[in-house]
Design an enzyme around this catalytic site. Structure first.
Site, PDB file in Angstrom:
ATOM      1  N   ASP A   1     -10.695   3.560   4.597  1.00 32.49           N
ATOM      2  CA  ASP A   1     -10.836   2.113   4.416  1.00 32.49           C
ATOM      3  C   ASP A   1     -12.251   1.642   4.788  1.00 32.49           C
ATOM      4  O   ASP A   1     -12.548   0.455   4.752  1.00 32.49           O
ATOM      5  CB  ASP A   1      -9.786   1.399   5.296  1.00 32.49           C
TER       6      ASP A   1
ATOM      7  N   GLN B   1      -4.282  -1.539   9.951  1.00 32.43           N
ATOM      8  CA  GLN B   1      -4.180  -2.863   9.329  1.00 32.43           C
ATOM      9  C   GLN B   1      -4.724  -3.914  10.304  1.00 32.43           C
ATOM     10  O   GLN B   1      -4.351  -3.929  11.470  1.00 32.43           O
ATOM     11  CB  GLN B   1      -2.707  -3.152   8.982  1.00 32.43           C
TER      12      GLN B   1
ATOM     13  N   LYS C   1       0.844  -1.203   0.000  1.00 35.34           N
ATOM     14  CA  LYS C   1       0.000   0.000   0.000  1.00 35.34           C
ATOM     15  C   LYS C   1       0.876   1.249   0.000  1.00 35.34           C
ATOM     16  O   LYS C   1       0.603   2.215  -0.707  1.00 35.34           O
ATOM     17  CB  LYS C   1      -0.940  -0.007   1.217  1.00 35.34           C
TER      18      LYS C   1
END
Ligand code: NAP
Length: 281
Positions: free
Chosen positions: A122, A99, A55
């Site tokens: 996200d 994450q 990413k």
């Protein structure tokens, strides 16, 4: 008559998104704003480290600043929440990505909920999910957004179709079911307690695979002419769908790798750029 299967080329879709983003990043930089994504990694899970690195590299390639915060395995919920709050208050940060999975002592839901909605690129907060489900969300979760983007790029209409989603996770199965419903598909969401899964998949015009089990959805279950989008990504670059057999029946199918995965990363970048653009309007 056999149907000619078309491969849904996720890499090509992702490249088009990234080319557009480079222009948008350049015009933000003219206004002295550099889009910035901060990724928080807790612990030392090797696959998570790989995802975070991928990413970060993707950010750099379109001109987005990416920063990684690596917290130790024994991080407490309190420390993580405090870290996120500091990023919420930092005006140079436009997107925050925690994450997951995080180590078991951390209250993951509380940590997600701490992310300010305007930085939730996200789509992990309950507010973001709720807005997506109601049809006015800015940042849906990235994999569902990628699936919808691929369909849009190939002009695959959801309206009036029967979509069968296999999986109901908060980041994938549930939000993609909501997005398909918002586009007037008739949606069946299946999960581990669904009875006779094969019979549901057999009725699908659109199959979304979001299970996390290699080749779990059999080609034999796929209806002739169905569209198959495989979000699964398992060890050895294997999707959740039995690819060769499904490709023989489907009209369109995403490969693994090179399907949903690259577009998911491109959608994360796009959301970060949109978050930055919103600060200058
Ligand atoms: P997850 O949280 O583990 O959810 C899996 C879902 O599959 C659950 O809803 C589960 O049902 C369902 N399931 C499990 N066994 C089943 C069975 N026998 N029959 C029917 N349903 C079953 O996984 P996830 O995070 O949604 O990820 C799913 C897949 O997508 C994984 O391969 C993951 O690597 C991949 N993924 C890819 C990307 C990308 O960028 N391409 C991003 C995220 C995830 P219950 O709810 O009943 O347990």
């Amino acid at each position: 008559m056999t149907i000619e299967t078309k491969i849904l080329d996720g890499k090509a879709v992702a490249n088009r998104i990234k080319e557009d983003l480079k222009t948008r990043v350049a015009s933000l930089k003219e206004k002295e704003v550099t889009p910035s994504l901060v990724t928080i990694l807790v612990g030392d899970d090797p696959s998570s480290e790989t995802y975070v690195r991928m990413k970060g590299n993707a950010c750099e390639r379109v001109g987005i600043t990416s920063k990684k915060i690596h917290l130790p395995e024994d991080t407490t919920t309190e420390t993580l929440v405090q870290t996120i709050e500091e990023l919420n208050n930092d005006t140079s940060v436009h997107g925050i990505l925690l994450q997951h999975p995080v180590p078991s002592q951390v209250d993951e839901r509380l940590a997600f909920e701490t992310i300010a909605i305007e930085k939730d690129v996200d789509g992990v907060t309950s507010a973001g999910y709720g807005q997506t489900a109601l049809g006015f969300g800015t940042f849906p979760s990235c994999t569902p957004a990628a699936i919808m983007k691929i369909m849009e790029e190939y002009d695959i209409q959801a309206e009036g179709k029967h979509a069968v989603v296999v999986g109901r996770s908060p980041i994938l199965g549930k939000p993609v079911s909501a997005l398909l419903l918002n586009q007037n598909a008739t949606v069946t969401t299946c999960h581990s307690r669904t009875a006779d899964l094969a019979s549901h998949v057999r009725q699908a015009d659109i199959v979304i695979a979001a299970v996390g089990k290699p080749e779990f959805i059999k080609g034999d279950w796929v209806k002739e002419g169905a569209v198959v989008l495989d979000a699964g990504y398992n060890k050895g670059n294997i999707g959740d769908v039995e690819y060769e057999a499904a490709a023989r029946k489907s009209s369109y199918i995403t490969p693994v790798p090179g399907g949903v995965g690259p577009v998911t990363i491109a959608m994360l970048l796009k959301h970060t750029v949109i978050a930055a653009e919103k600060t200058v309007r």
